[in-house]
Enzyme design. Structure first.
Site, PDB file in Angstrom:
ATOM      1  N   ARG A   8      11.233  -7.583  -4.371  1.00  0.00           N
ATOM      2  CA  ARG A   8      12.010  -7.357  -3.740  1.00  0.00           C
ATOM      3  C   ARG A   8      13.428  -7.725  -3.058  1.00  0.00           C
ATOM      4  O   ARG A   8      14.147  -6.829  -3.235  1.00  0.00           O
ATOM      5  CB  ARG A   8      10.606  -7.190  -2.365  1.00  0.00           C
ATOM      6  CG  ARG A   8      11.425  -6.515  -0.936  1.00  0.00           C
ATOM      7  CD  ARG A   8      10.567  -6.805  -0.157  1.00  0.00           C
ATOM      8  NE  ARG A   8      10.675  -6.656   0.974  1.00  0.00           N
ATOM      9  CZ  ARG A   8      10.871  -8.107   1.790  1.00  0.00           C
ATOM     10  NH1 ARG A   8      10.229  -8.935   1.549  1.00  0.00           N
ATOM     11  NH2 ARG A   8      11.337  -8.131   3.126  1.00  0.00           N
TER      12      ARG A   8
ATOM     13  N   HIS B 214      16.326  -5.230  -3.108  1.00  0.00           N
ATOM     14  CA  HIS B 214      17.148  -4.886  -1.690  1.00  0.00           C
ATOM     15  C   HIS B 214      18.600  -5.019  -1.408  1.00  0.00           C
ATOM     16  O   HIS B 214      18.926  -5.055  -0.879  1.00  0.00           O
ATOM     17  CB  HIS B 214      16.645  -5.817  -0.771  1.00  0.00           C
ATOM     18  CG  HIS B 214      15.434  -4.487  -0.419  1.00  0.00           C
ATOM     19  ND1 HIS B 214      14.596  -4.744   1.326  1.00  0.00           N
ATOM     20  CD2 HIS B 214      14.205  -4.291  -0.398  1.00  0.00           C
ATOM     21  CE1 HIS B 214      13.290  -4.797   1.038  1.00  0.00           C
ATOM     22  NE2 HIS B 214      13.545  -3.972   0.197  1.00  0.00           N
TER      23      HIS B 214
ATOM     24  N   HIS C 284       4.890  -1.319  -6.528  1.00  0.00           N
ATOM     25  CA  HIS C 284       3.629  -1.472  -4.886  1.00  0.00           C
ATOM     26  C   HIS C 284       2.301  -1.774  -5.407  1.00  0.00           C
ATOM     27  O   HIS C 284       1.304  -2.379  -4.640  1.00  0.00           O
ATOM     28  CB  HIS C 284       3.519  -0.155  -3.791  1.00  0.00           C
ATOM     29  CG  HIS C 284       4.145  -0.008  -3.006  1.00  0.00           C
ATOM     30  ND1 HIS C 284       5.211   0.956  -2.227  1.00  0.00           N
ATOM     31  CD2 HIS C 284       5.415  -1.359  -2.186  1.00  0.00           C
ATOM     32  CE1 HIS C 284       5.814   0.401  -1.262  1.00  0.00           C
ATOM     33  NE2 HIS C 284       6.359  -1.134  -1.273  1.00  0.00           N
TER      34      HIS C 284
ATOM     35  N   TRP D  55      -1.441  -2.675  -1.894  1.00  0.00           N
ATOM     36  CA  TRP D  55      -2.149  -1.660  -2.310  1.00  0.00           C
ATOM     37  C   TRP D  55      -2.798  -1.351  -3.549  1.00  0.00           C
ATOM     38  O   TRP D  55      -3.277  -0.532  -3.401  1.00  0.00           O
ATOM     39  CB  TRP D  55      -0.758  -1.028  -2.776  1.00  0.00           C
ATOM     40  CG  TRP D  55       0.831  -0.817  -1.618  1.00  0.00           C
ATOM     41  CD1 TRP D  55       0.438   0.645  -1.391  1.00  0.00           C
ATOM     42  CD2 TRP D  55       1.634  -1.936  -1.094  1.00  0.00           C
ATOM     43  NE1 TRP D  55       2.067   0.391  -0.417  1.00  0.00           N
ATOM     44  CE2 TRP D  55       1.921  -0.693  -0.078  1.00  0.00           C
ATOM     45  CE3 TRP D  55       1.651  -3.171  -1.507  1.00  0.00           C
ATOM     46  CZ2 TRP D  55       3.463  -1.417   0.209  1.00  0.00           C
ATOM     47  CZ3 TRP D  55       2.632  -3.470  -0.476  1.00  0.00           C
ATOM     48  CH2 TRP D  55       3.344  -3.164   0.345  1.00  0.00           C
TER      49      TRP D  55
ATOM     50  N   ASP E 249       4.272   6.115   0.937  1.00  0.00           N
ATOM     51  CA  ASP E 249       3.378   6.200  -0.020  1.00  0.00           C
ATOM     52  C   ASP E 249       2.729   7.517  -0.324  1.00  0.00           C
ATOM     53  O   ASP E 249       2.466   7.709  -1.510  1.00  0.00           O
ATOM     54  CB  ASP E 249       2.499   4.946  -0.716  1.00  0.00           C
ATOM     55  CG  ASP E 249       2.637   3.980  -0.340  1.00  0.00           C
ATOM     56  OD1 ASP E 249       3.900   3.516  -0.886  1.00  0.00           O
ATOM     57  OD2 ASP E 249       1.926   2.983   0.552  1.00  0.00           O
TER      58      ASP E 249
END
Length: 274
Positions: free
Chosen positions: A3, A7, A136, A168, A197
């Site tokens: 992440r 990002h 995910h 997830w 999702d």
């Protein structure tokens, strides 16, 4: 940290030519002003984990380190090898950080439209949106940080790392195509399904790729690796301008340090919010 790399690069705007105004993979996420953006909740912990590596190998830029960590986490979790290149230039101060609101929201009123608005701005297409969503399969969401997910499930109550959150997938430290299978079936209430999702199987154009990846892990890995590599270079300024995929000995040392670090096995695969 997957992440952290995403990002940093995901603020890119293809409609802006100037660097660093165009955003992207430029190391700006190391500054407090950007770390405090809502979408970046919890990433200060990832930055703290990587700072000792940066201190040990100061010649590598933050922009390269964030992307190196992201690709290494995917590979170490059993995912595809990402065809990376290095030599990204860092921004020099917080005044060069992008404005807030450039990253995806997990629960917009029109999820498919929102995903396209954000990712098309970066120059990515429907296939790349769906493939990247498959990351995910790793990690979990913590409601105290993102507002999404359960405080704890049978899959997360014992960690590793700090217990809690909602994942997830059942094996949330393993990179595979189970995310698409779980989103399609929605059989397990202990697994997270965000509006963005669910949109992958509700939107007709997205569904073509989501169905393909649920049925064919090899196809998912191929498309994911290509999309991840593209994302990792968005907006970046390279020095020299043309950088070979063959990376320097310093970056190899960095990679070894990342692979040997405990956080690469636990915290590095743990997104704290979508």
């Amino acid at each position: 940290k997957v992440r952290l790399g995403w990002h940093d690069s995901g603020t890119y705007d293809k409609n802006i030519n100037d660097w660093p105004e165009r955003g992207g993979a430029n190391g700006s996420l190391r500054f407090d002003v950007e770390l405090k953006h809502g979408a970046n909740a919890g990433l200060v912990n990832a930055l703290k984990l990587m700072q000792p590596i940066k201190d040990k190998y100061p010649s590598i830029t933050y922009a390269d380190l964030f992307q190196l960590a992201s690709a290494t986490a995917i590979e170490e979790a059993g995912g595809p090898k990402i065809p990376m290149k290095y030599g990204r230039v860092d921004v020099t101060g917080p005044e060069q950080c992008p404005p807030e609101g450039k990253l995806p929201d997990a629960g917009p009123s029109a999820p498919a439209d929102h995903l396209r608005l954000v990712f098309y701005r970066m120059g990515l297409d429907d296939k790349e949106i769906v493939a990247l969503s498959g990351a995910h399969t790793l990690g979990r969401s913590r409601p105290e940080r993102s507002g999404w997910g359960k405080p704890e499930t049978k899959y997360t109550k014992n960690g590793p790392g700090a217990p809690g959150g909602q994942s997830w997938t059942a094996e949330w430290l393993k990179f595979d195509n189970s995310y698409f299978k779980e989103i399609k079936e929605k059989r397990d209430q202990d697994l997270l399904v965000l509006p963005t999702d669910a949109a992958l199987f509700e939107d007709p154009a997205f569904k073509v790729y989501a169905e393909k990846y649920a049925a064919d892990e090899e196809a998912f890995f191929k498309d994911y690796a290509e999309a991840h590599a593209k994302l990792s270079s968005l907006g970046a300024k390279f020095d020299p301008a043309e950088v070979s995929v063959s990376i320097s000995s310093t970056v190899y040392q960095e990679r070894a340090a990342l692979q040997d670090s405990h956080w690469m096995i636990s915290a590095a695969r743990e997104p704290e919010n979508p």
